[in-house]
Design an enzyme around this catalytic site. Structure first.
Site, PDB file in Angstrom:
ATOM      1  N   GLY A  62       0.851  -1.186   0.000  1.00 39.26           N
ATOM      2  CA  GLY A  62       0.000   0.000   0.000  1.00 39.26           C
ATOM      3  C   GLY A  62       0.883   1.231   0.000  1.00 39.26           C
ATOM      4  O   GLY A  62       2.058   1.167  -0.372  1.00 39.26           O
ATOM      5  N   LEU A  63       0.326   2.354   0.413  1.00 37.02           N
ATOM      6  CA  LEU A  63       1.113   3.587   0.384  1.00 37.02           C
ATOM      7  C   LEU A  63       2.388   3.442   1.201  1.00 37.02           C
ATOM      8  O   LEU A  63       3.465   3.821   0.747  1.00 37.02           O
ATOM      9  CB  LEU A  63       0.270   4.746   0.920  1.00 37.02           C
ATOM     10  N   ALA A  64       2.281   2.894   2.400  1.00 33.40           N
ATOM     11  CA  ALA A  64       3.469   2.789   3.246  1.00 33.40           C
ATOM     12  C   ALA A  64       4.482   1.815   2.642  1.00 33.40           C
ATOM     13  O   ALA A  64       5.662   2.144   2.500  1.00 33.40           O
ATOM     14  CB  ALA A  64       3.070   2.338   4.645  1.00 33.40           C
ATOM     15  N   ARG A  68     -17.054  12.337  12.597  1.00 30.16           N
ATOM     16  CA  ARG A  68     -17.496  10.995  12.198  1.00 30.16           C
ATOM     17  C   ARG A  68     -18.083  10.185  13.345  1.00 30.16           C
ATOM     18  O   ARG A  68     -19.129   9.565  13.200  1.00 30.16           O
ATOM     19  CB  ARG A  68     -16.301  10.226  11.620  1.00 30.16           C
ATOM     20  N   LEU A 111      -3.729   8.733   4.331  1.00 38.25           N
ATOM     21  CA  LEU A 111      -2.813   8.716   3.195  1.00 38.25           C
ATOM     22  C   LEU A 111      -1.525   9.425   3.585  1.00 38.25           C
ATOM     23  O   LEU A 111      -0.418   8.990   3.261  1.00 38.25           O
ATOM     24  CB  LEU A 111      -3.461   9.408   1.992  1.00 38.25           C
TER      25      LEU A 111
END
Lengths: 637, 254, 241
Positions: free
Chosen positions: A42-44, A330, A441
């Site tokens: 993923g991003l990491a 949220r 992100l």
């Protein structure tokens, strides 16, 4: 065990700079002598693997999907925060830092969060240079928007697919390194164990998902970038494959697991349509900017939405929170929706939904304007539900979205096992008890691009480039353990599928460890999970063989780990006798039904140590010290 | 439940890459119209597992139309009868009670079958490895707003960048060509100034890699764009062609 | 391979060759049609036969004509090569095919249409071109020029009129022209796409021009044999040439 967070000394704004200077470096000529394993893309993971490859390390990267580009970071819609202050609206690194600590309900480390805010600025530069097509204004410069109730416009976005575009940027950097030969890519490989020798990480055990072969790989350091564990709830906005297995196996080898009960529930998801449901779909919370949330005022009112006159509707968020209205955070929006459904005011066939109504906005702005703003979300909704949201109100319900907890890491992102690191959602570090929108992100990329390249060198320089001895019996033993576990799963040959166990676990978690928790429910849940787990190992049915592509077997292994993690989440939630962020204990609320923190007794990170199968885990506390941020009670009235 | 359907599936079953496969029929009973297509297969699989049979292997992950993993040719069409969506976004209300649905894997030399409906799409990774990137190392310090990019170019680049790499373009193309996939990346990076320094070698190398992977040649039928879940248009292939002509005419790779 | 051969033999290079040869052949269609339309002049063939004489004797035209044959051959051979390569790209086909849902019939059947056209060209050449150049079976006809000279031209006009009184030949020509229409329905616009010419400003012109090529020109070509057939068969009893 004494937890040392290794937060550097000094003023908050200088910690990271000074720390980087103090970290040891590895000579460029020596870097190729180090093997580094990155699990998850993923991003990491992608950003870490690419960056370390560029530096000259010898990197192996693993993912269970068929390509690194599939990792679930792609599904993030909204955007990525960065303290660029391009809008001149008073944003700064310090403000992003402050907002993040506050948004996390004061359960995150100041030092980590400030670093995150600092490097947020570099992330945008890096991504633009890679060709990430962020939204732009007519003048050609980058556009920003305000997100998740933030008072400054610091969110960069790429239509509704920011995560996809950022991941493709990191993925392209990764593929470039594959081409250069610094990174070797193993797709359709699932990590099933960490190999340690004398408490130091020496490699991993993986299963080649196509051939079923169990292999071991050695490395000087292993980076777990394996995402969150929201799928413990069975239904979540996570991808089907998202799982806790890699992190959990590391936990069982000695890595502490921190704040497991901190779960984020997102208020604007498409409700469950039936028992067949396999996942939930999130719709950007930007919808709440123009949609009004309501339920029928009378419980059990089964009339269609447009048959209910204005006077018999309850716009409960506007009623209860006059100043924030539909834009409350949220957790507040989610909890209130649940409360309404619990009162019998839920709408739709299941009664587990509230309306999100755009009629007023359509009247005020016109259908075209609404379409221009939210067209793709409306289409998605229509596609899934078969209803036209321009004509009838949308039905929404909260769903599990993100897990703030994860493997405990120090300031260097090192877990409690030497040489084992954890990045992104897989670790617990930066979001405290609740994550701000557009910050996931940011954290994934901060960890991968900017933090780990600096901190990992220090460890590598310390241990030296001596080759890892792969003949050490620990490797063969770890392989054998994994093979035995796989064989055991296949041998049970019971009556229930892994999916059925997963569903049951999810129901227990959602019911007792979801949006609102209480002592009695949690104690019940713990017992139910223990029983379910025992039954799983007696009665699960896994078809197929070990030596082939067998998604059914993969699923069973992951569910087995969720069944252990679920109990730890419940235990953690029981132990934390306060409400904070995503953790809401019904016993601890203010007169206004807000989360009531207990800063005197619970301003700590709860890090759990595995003590053996079916034995209670041991709690270690890392006290949180707040030197810059003033702890206050939230209020959205 | 009322309104539920009974459907016959004819699914391609193939043990692994080395064996031959065939279509096998299954009954999907009591299918709710609210189910997604993949949830319908999940239910069929649950029945198969309980019988001790092997469930149907298929690729899927995000189930919200963005990861690009799901890949089924449903009644002759990649991602099924509706346009602009992936298989995971297809719902059973698009079918009728009593329908027979044939499900096959992506078919292309470049996408060999791994098992049942699962194919190996690593060729796409290798095409990207051949040049689908901008060569910048981590640590760029040029301010993100240092280069202004016209909104028009940036929007067009974005249109191309929406490619999810699912491979439906290849599956739909009668020549099993990967031109739309290739053009999406070439187009994105050639529209952005950051991509200009490498644009010539990029298009030459990526096209070469596509050919080496065994994909066919584009004959402009346009089927790829129709079946593309992200509706990436033919103009990107035209841009790729222009980039290629310009590169071959002026690059110094002799 | 040097850069040129590698460019030409690449996937895009072959498309470009198809486009360029195809567009050249389209231009040939225009010239050929202008000549053919002379057939409809009821002038005992003077305009048509003059044109035919010029075309078959002018050295420049003769060179272009040879080039034309080479280009037809190249177009067909590259197509054959591409088709074979494309077939290899999908060794196992689909059991259920539904190309109609995403592409035009002609775009999927260019090979078939091209083969029909190739057969047509062969027959057509045998019919007239061969007969003029090597057959010697066509008589000549004498005309008085404007300056009082008498010239003798091969009377291709008469030969064509005779051929097109045969309904089978007419049907063959008309069907071939329908095939050409379908071939160009995809081929003409596709050539521009292959050359990278796809722009919102100019696509309209390509469309209009495309209509000319896939409909108007084939229709005019088909009109000639039909017209001649109906003129000859309905007047064969009352008048003769």
């Amino acid at each position: 065990m004494k937890l040392d967070s290794k937060i550097p000394e000094g003023p908050i704004g200088e910690k990271w700079t000074k720390h980087k200077f103090k970290l040891k470096l590895v000579n460029p000529a020596n870097r190729r002598k180090y093997d580094i394993i990155v699990v998850g893309t993923g991003l990491a993971g992608s950003s870490a693997a690419a960056s370390l490859g560029e530096m000259g390390y010898n990197v192996k990267v693993f993912c269970f999907q068929d390509s690194p580009r599939r990792a679930h970071s792609i599904a993030a819609q909204g955007g990525i925060n960065s303290a660029k202050n391009y809008r001149n609206d008073g944003d700064s690194v310090y403000r992003l830092f402050y907002d993040t600590v506050k948004g996390g309900d004061y359960r995150a480390r100041e030092g980590n969060v400030h670093r995150l805010a600092e490097v947020s600025v570099n992330i945008i530069d890096q991504c633009v240079a890679q060709g990430v097509p962020f939204a732009r204004e007519y003048g050609g410069l980058l556009d920003n928007r305000s997100f998740g109730g933030a008072q400054v416009s610091r969110t960069f976005y790429a239509r509704g697919q920011t995560g996809q575009q950022l991941l493709l940027g990191a993925y392209s950097a990764l593929e470039r390194q594959v081409n250069e030969g610094t990174v070797k890519q193993y797709t359709r490989h699932e990590m099933l164990d960490v190999v340690t020798v004398d408490g130091v990480t020496r490699g991993v055990v993986v299963r080649d998902l196509v051939t079923g072969e169990i292999e071991s790989h050695s490395a000087h350091a292993v980076l777990l970038c394996t995402g969150g564990y929201g799928n413990v709830f069975y239904l979540s906005t996570n991808a089907q494959g998202c799982n806790v297995t890699a992190a959990w196996r590391a936990h069982k080898k000695g890595a502490l697991f921190a704040n497991p009960c901190f779960t984020q529930i997102h208020p604007t998801c498409i409700p469950v349509s039936g028992d067949h449901q396999s996942k939930l779909t999130l719709m950007s919370e930007s919808l709440r900017n123009d949609g009004r949330v309501w339920v029928p005022a009378k419980p059990g009112d089964k009339r269609l939405a447009f048959d209910i006159p204005e006077s018999e509707r309850d716009y409960f968020l506007e009623r209860k929170y006059p100043s924030f209205g539909n834009l409350v955070p949220r957790d507040v929006a989610s909890r209130n929706a649940k409360e309404m459904c619990d009162l019998g005011k839920g709408v739709g066939a299941s009664g587990l939904a509230v309306y999100l109504d755009f009629a007023d906005s359509i009247k005020r702005l016109g259908e075209d304007a609404v379409r221009a703003k939210y067209g793709n979300l409306f289409d998605m909704y229509a596609q899934i539900t078969g209803e036209n949201p321009y004509k009838t109100p949308m039905r929404i319900y909260p769903a599990v979205h993100y897990t703030m907890g994860g493997l405990w890491v120090d300031y260097n992102l090192s877990t409690t096992i030497k040489g084992l690191y954890s990045l992104g959602e897989a670790n617990f570090s930066d979001h405290g008890a609740n994550r701000l929108g557009a910050s996931a992100l940011m954290q994934g990329l901060a960890d991968g691009y900017f933090v780990i390249p600096a901190t990992l060198s220090d460890y590598l320089a310390e241990i030296g480039p001596k080759a890892i001895d792969k003949t050490h019996p620990a490797f063969a033993q770890a392989v054998k353990d994994v093979q035995e576990r796989t064989a055991r799963l296949l041998a049970i040959n019971g009556k229930k599928t892994a999916n059925e166990y997963h569903k049951e676990l999810g129901k227990i978690m959602w019911e007792y460890c979801g949006m609102a928790r209480n002592k009695e429910g949690l104690q019940k849940a713990q017992k139910l999970i223990q029983e379910l787990r025992a039954d799983f190992w007696k009665n699960v049915k896994v078809s197929g063989e070990a030596g082939e592509l067998n998604p059914n077997l993969e699923r069973a292994g992951r569910v087995a780990d969720f069944l252990e993690l679920g109990e730890l989440m419940v235990v953690d939630a029981l132990e934390r006798n306060e409400s904070c962020g995503g953790h809401f204990r019904e016993e601890y609320q203010t007169d206004e039904n807000e989360a009531q923190r207990d800063d005197d007794n619970y301003a700590y990170v709860a890090a759990w140590e595995y003590k053996g199968d079916n034995k209670p885990e041991e709690l270690h506390k890392e006290d949180l010290v707040f030197e810059n941020v003033k702890l206050t009670q939230r209020s959205y009235k | 439940m009322a309104g539920n359907m009974n459907i016959t599936l004819k699914v391609w079953r193939q043990k692994n890459a080395h064996t031959k496969g065939k279509l096998v029929s299954y009954d999907a009973k009591d299918v709710s119209p609210d189910m997604s297509f993949l949830e319908m297969i999940d239910e069929v699989n649950e029945v198969l597992i309980k019988k001790g049979d092997e469930p149907i292997a298929f690729d899927h992950d995000c189930r919200e139309g963005i990861c690009g993993m799901c890949s089924m040719v449903i009644d002759g069409r990649p991602h099924g009868p509706k346009e602009g969506i992936t298989t995971c976004q297809l719902h059973m209300r698009s079918f009728k009670d009593g329908d027979t649905i044939t499900i096959e894997p992506w078919r292309a030399k470049g996408f060999p079958v791994v098992k049942d409906l699962v194919v190996d799409r690593s060729a796409f990774d290798r095409i990207i490895q051949a040049g689908g990137y901008i060569s910048v190392n981590t640590g760029v310090t040029i301010d993100a707003n240092a280069i202004a990019i016209s909104k028009q170019d940036s929007d067009k680049a974005f249109d191309a960048a929406t490619c999810i790499g699912c491979g439906a373009c290849v599956a739909a193309c009668k020549n099993a060509s990967a031109m739309l996939f290739l053009s999406a990346k070439v187009s994105q990076l050639s529209l952005l100034p950051q991509g200009h320094p490498e644009r010539m070698s990029r298009v030459e190398n990526m096209l070469q890699q596509m050919e080496d992977e065994g994909f066919g040649n584009c004959s402009n039928t346009g089927a790829c764009s129709v079946e593309c879940p992200k509706e990436i248009g033919q103009e990107h292939i035209a841009r790729l062609n222009r980039e290629f002509i310009a590169a071959k005419a002026s690059s110094e790779n002799v | 391979m040097n850069w040129f051969t590698s460019a030409v033999s690449s996937s895009v290079g072959k498309k470009i060759m198809m486009a360029l040869t195809g567009l050249f052949l389209c231009s040939f269609l225009v010239v050929h049609l202008i000549g053919n339309l002379q057939l409809l002049n009821l002038d005992l063939g003077i305009s048509f036969n003059t044109y035919a004489q010029f075309m078959s004797h002018n050295p420049v035209i003769q060179t272009i004509s040879k080039g034309n044959f080479a280009i037809i051959l190249a177009h067909a051979l590259i197509a054959l090569f591409l088709t074979r390569q494309n077939a290899k790209a999908r060794p196992i086909g689909y059991q259920v095919k539904k190309g109609s849902a995403n592409s035009t019939w002609s775009s999927r059947n260019m090979g078939l249409l091209g083969t029909i056209l190739l057969v047509f060209i062969a027959v057509h050449l045998y019919h007239f071109w061969w007969a003029v150049h090597y057959g010697g079976s066509i008589p000549t006809r004498e005309y008085l020029t404007d300056n009082g000279d008498i010239v003798a031209y091969t009377d291709l006009y008469q030969a064509v009129w005779f051929a097109f009184s045969n309904p089978f030949i007419v049907a063959f020509y008309v069907l071939s022209m329908i095939a050409m229409g379908y071939h160009l329905y995809h081929g003409f616009a596709s050539a521009f796409q292959s050359l990278g010419l796809n722009h919102i400003k100019y696509n309209f012109f390509i469309k209009v021009l495309g209509f000319l090529f896939y409909f108007v020109i084939p229709a005019l070509y088909a009109y000639i044999p039909l017209k001649i057939y109906f003129l000859t068969c309905c007047s064969s009893s009352s008048c003769s040439h």
